[in-house]
Design a protein around this motif. Sequence first.
Motif, PDB file in Angstrom:
ATOM      1  N   LYS A  86       0.831  19.783 -26.524  1.00  0.00           N
ATOM      2  CA  LYS A  86       1.561  19.077 -27.591  1.00  0.00           C
ATOM      3  C   LYS A  86       0.829  19.179 -28.927  1.00  0.00           C
ATOM      4  N   MET A  87      -0.497  19.099 -28.890  1.00  0.00           N
ATOM      5  CA  MET A  87      -1.267  19.227 -30.134  1.00  0.00           C
ATOM      6  C   MET A  87      -1.170  20.640 -30.692  1.00  0.00           C
ATOM      7  N   ASN A  88      -1.220  21.652 -29.842  1.00  0.00           N
ATOM      8  CA  ASN A  88      -1.099  23.041 -30.301  1.00  0.00           C
ATOM      9  C   ASN A  88       0.260  23.292 -30.959  1.00  0.00           C
ATOM     10  N   LYS A  89       1.300  22.692 -30.341  1.00  0.00           N
ATOM     11  CA  LYS A  89       2.644  22.870 -30.910  1.00  0.00           C
ATOM     12  C   LYS A  89       2.749  22.226 -32.283  1.00  0.00           C
ATOM     13  N   GLU A  90       2.121  21.073 -32.444  1.00  0.00           N
ATOM     14  CA  GLU A  90       2.174  20.393 -33.726  1.00  0.00           C
ATOM     15  C   GLU A  90       1.410  21.181 -34.792  1.00  0.00           C
ATOM     16  N   LEU A  91       0.248  21.716 -34.428  1.00  0.00           N
ATOM     17  CA  LEU A  91      -0.527  22.516 -35.381  1.00  0.00           C
ATOM     18  C   LEU A  91       0.216  23.799 -35.751  1.00  0.00           C
ATOM     19  N   SER A  92       0.870  24.403 -34.748  1.00  0.00           N
ATOM     20  CA  SER A  92       1.640  25.628 -35.012  1.00  0.00           C
ATOM     21  C   SER A  92       2.810  25.334 -35.939  1.00  0.00           C
ATOM     22  N   ARG A  93       3.456  24.179 -35.754  1.00  0.00           N
ATOM     23  CA  ARG A  93       4.573  23.809 -36.622  1.00  0.00           C
ATOM     24  C   ARG A  93       4.114  23.648 -38.070  1.00  0.00           C
ATOM     25  N   MET A  95       1.500  25.008 -39.446  1.00  0.00           N
ATOM     26  CA  MET A  95       1.091  26.304 -39.982  1.00  0.00           C
ATOM     27  C   MET A  95       2.307  27.111 -40.417  1.00  0.00           C
ATOM     28  N   GLU A  96       3.388  27.072 -39.622  1.00  0.00           N
ATOM     29  CA  GLU A  96       4.604  27.803 -39.978  1.00  0.00           C
ATOM     30  C   GLU A  96       5.250  27.235 -41.234  1.00  0.00           C
ATOM     31  N   GLU A  97       5.118  25.920 -41.401  1.00  0.00           N
ATOM     32  CA  GLU A  97       5.698  25.284 -42.588  1.00  0.00           C
ATOM     33  C   GLU A  97       4.792  25.411 -43.809  1.00  0.00           C
ATOM     34  N   GLY A  98       3.550  25.870 -43.607  1.00  0.00           N
ATOM     35  CA  GLY A  98       2.613  26.008 -44.704  1.00  0.00           C
ATOM     36  C   GLY A  98       1.968  24.696 -45.103  1.00  0.00           C
ATOM     37  N   SER A  99       2.035  23.696 -44.212  1.00  0.00           N
ATOM     38  CA  SER A  99       1.463  22.380 -44.528  1.00  0.00           C
ATOM     39  C   SER A  99       0.153  22.122 -43.793  1.00  0.00           C
ATOM     40  N   LEU A 100      -0.367  23.148 -43.136  1.00  0.00           N
ATOM     41  CA  LEU A 100      -1.605  22.977 -42.384  1.00  0.00           C
ATOM     42  C   LEU A 100      -2.782  22.829 -43.337  1.00  0.00           C
ATOM     43  N   GLU A 101      -3.537  21.743 -43.170  1.00  0.00           N
ATOM     44  CA  GLU A 101      -4.687  21.451 -44.012  1.00  0.00           C
ATOM     45  C   GLU A 101      -5.939  21.361 -43.145  1.00  0.00           C
ATOM     46  N   PRO A 102      -7.130  21.444 -43.776  1.00  0.00           N
ATOM     47  CA  PRO A 102      -8.377  21.356 -42.996  1.00  0.00           C
ATOM     48  C   PRO A 102      -8.459  20.079 -42.151  1.00  0.00           C
ATOM     49  N   GLU A 103      -7.874  18.992 -42.647  1.00  0.00           N
ATOM     50  CA  GLU A 103      -7.959  17.732 -41.910  1.00  0.00           C
ATOM     51  C   GLU A 103      -6.784  17.553 -40.942  1.00  0.00           C
ATOM     52  N   SER A 104      -5.925  18.571 -40.838  1.00  0.00           N
ATOM     53  CA  SER A 104      -4.751  18.453 -39.973  1.00  0.00           C
ATOM     54  C   SER A 104      -5.134  18.264 -38.508  1.00  0.00           C
ATOM     55  N   LEU A 105      -6.158  18.993 -38.060  1.00  0.00           N
ATOM     56  CA  LEU A 105      -6.572  18.891 -36.662  1.00  0.00           C
ATOM     57  C   LEU A 105      -7.010  17.467 -36.332  1.00  0.00           C
ATOM     58  N   THR A 106      -7.784  16.876 -37.248  1.00  0.00           N
ATOM     59  CA  THR A 106      -8.239  15.503 -37.018  1.00  0.00           C
ATOM     60  C   THR A 106      -7.062  14.542 -36.939  1.00  0.00           C
ATOM     61  N   GLN A 107      -6.075  14.739 -37.806  1.00  0.00           N
ATOM     62  CA  GLN A 107      -4.901  13.873 -37.817  1.00  0.00           C
ATOM     63  C   GLN A 107      -4.075  14.034 -36.549  1.00  0.00           C
ATOM     64  N   VAL A 108      -3.921  15.286 -36.107  1.00  0.00           N
ATOM     65  CA  VAL A 108      -3.152  15.547 -34.889  1.00  0.00           C
ATOM     66  C   VAL A 108      -3.839  14.913 -33.679  1.00  0.00           C
ATOM     67  N   LEU A 109      -5.166  15.066 -33.647  1.00  0.00           N
ATOM     68  CA  LEU A 109      -5.920  14.447 -32.549  1.00  0.00           C
ATOM     69  C   LEU A 109      -5.747  12.934 -32.549  1.00  0.00           C
ATOM     70  N   SER A 110      -5.811  12.333 -33.709  1.00  0.00           N
ATOM     71  CA  SER A 110      -5.660  10.885 -33.829  1.00  0.00           C
ATOM     72  C   SER A 110      -4.263  10.436 -33.409  1.00  0.00           C
ATOM     73  N   ASP A 111      -3.242  11.192 -33.829  1.00  0.00           N
ATOM     74  CA  ASP A 111      -1.863  10.846 -33.481  1.00  0.00           C
ATOM     75  C   ASP A 111      -1.633  10.931 -31.970  1.00  0.00           C
ATOM     76  N   GLU A 112      -2.192  11.969 -31.365  1.00  0.00           N
ATOM     77  CA  GLU A 112      -2.019  12.135 -29.913  1.00  0.00           C
ATOM     78  C   GLU A 112      -2.752  11.038 -29.154  1.00  0.00           C
ATOM     79  N   GLN A 113      -3.940  10.676 -29.637  1.00  0.00           N
ATOM     80  CA  GLN A 113      -4.701   9.593 -28.998  1.00  0.00           C
ATOM     81  C   GLN A 113      -3.936   8.273 -29.080  1.00  0.00           C
ATOM     82  N   THR A 114      -3.357   8.003 -30.241  1.00  0.00           N
ATOM     83  CA  THR A 114      -2.565   6.777 -30.415  1.00  0.00           C
ATOM     84  C   THR A 114      -1.348   6.779 -29.510  1.00  0.00           C
ATOM     85  N   SER A 115      -0.694   7.932 -29.396  1.00  0.00           N
ATOM     86  CA  SER A 115       0.479   8.044 -28.541  1.00  0.00           C
ATOM     87  C   SER A 115       0.119   7.790 -27.079  1.00  0.00           C
TER      88      SER A 115
END
Length: 211
Positions: A86-93, A95-115
């Motif tokens: 699920k985290m890989n899919k979110e990061l890939s999304r 990246m495709e949208e051009g919104s991937l930032e250096p802190e994106s991985l940290t945010q995705v990890l945090s969102d998945e942990q909260t979920s």
Amino acid sequence: MIHIEKGQKFFEDENLVVSTATGDYADNDLIEFYNLDNPNMVAGSFQAQYIKYGNIVYKFNDNQVLGEEILKIDPESTHAAASFVKMNKELSRQMEEGSLEPESLTQVLSDEQTSMEEKMTDSSTTTEQNPVGTVETTTTRMDGDGNIIDSTTTTTTTSKEVPISPDPVIAPAPVDEVPVVVPDIQVNPDDITPTAIDPTVSVIKKKRILI
């Protein structure tokens, strides 16, 4: 992490039932179980992920593939491999949208942990609101002489705990007062026999009086 409930059956074998306490466990934690044919004895232990998803967890060495297969069975899975996918899919999304930032991985990890934490909390709340209990009822048949013919025990699973009734208060048995009867005895003077007088004693007494 995987949520395991005491009393739940195995994914691929409903004759095996969890005996370990309800809780959230790591994928590889060992969970004890018993067989319905012998519910009073622990038969062994298996990993939490096997109880939840069966042999599929041992078929794939690649976490990406394993996660995708688990998500087909359980889209809300909190298994490590499923979370990874699920985290890989979110990061890939992103990246495709051009919104991937250096802190994106940290945010995705945090969102998945909260979920994951929210899903674990929801599972725990459901378990507390719907406790599972078992009630054993024993039926015994006896003949006219009081001998036991046979005895049958039935176990019933309930969705709520069955309250235990308090022991009944036993009142002390009343004690009857026993009346005291005084016999009415009439004595006839003619029936009284006079006591014989010792003449020796009488003489001595007379002598002492004279002196």
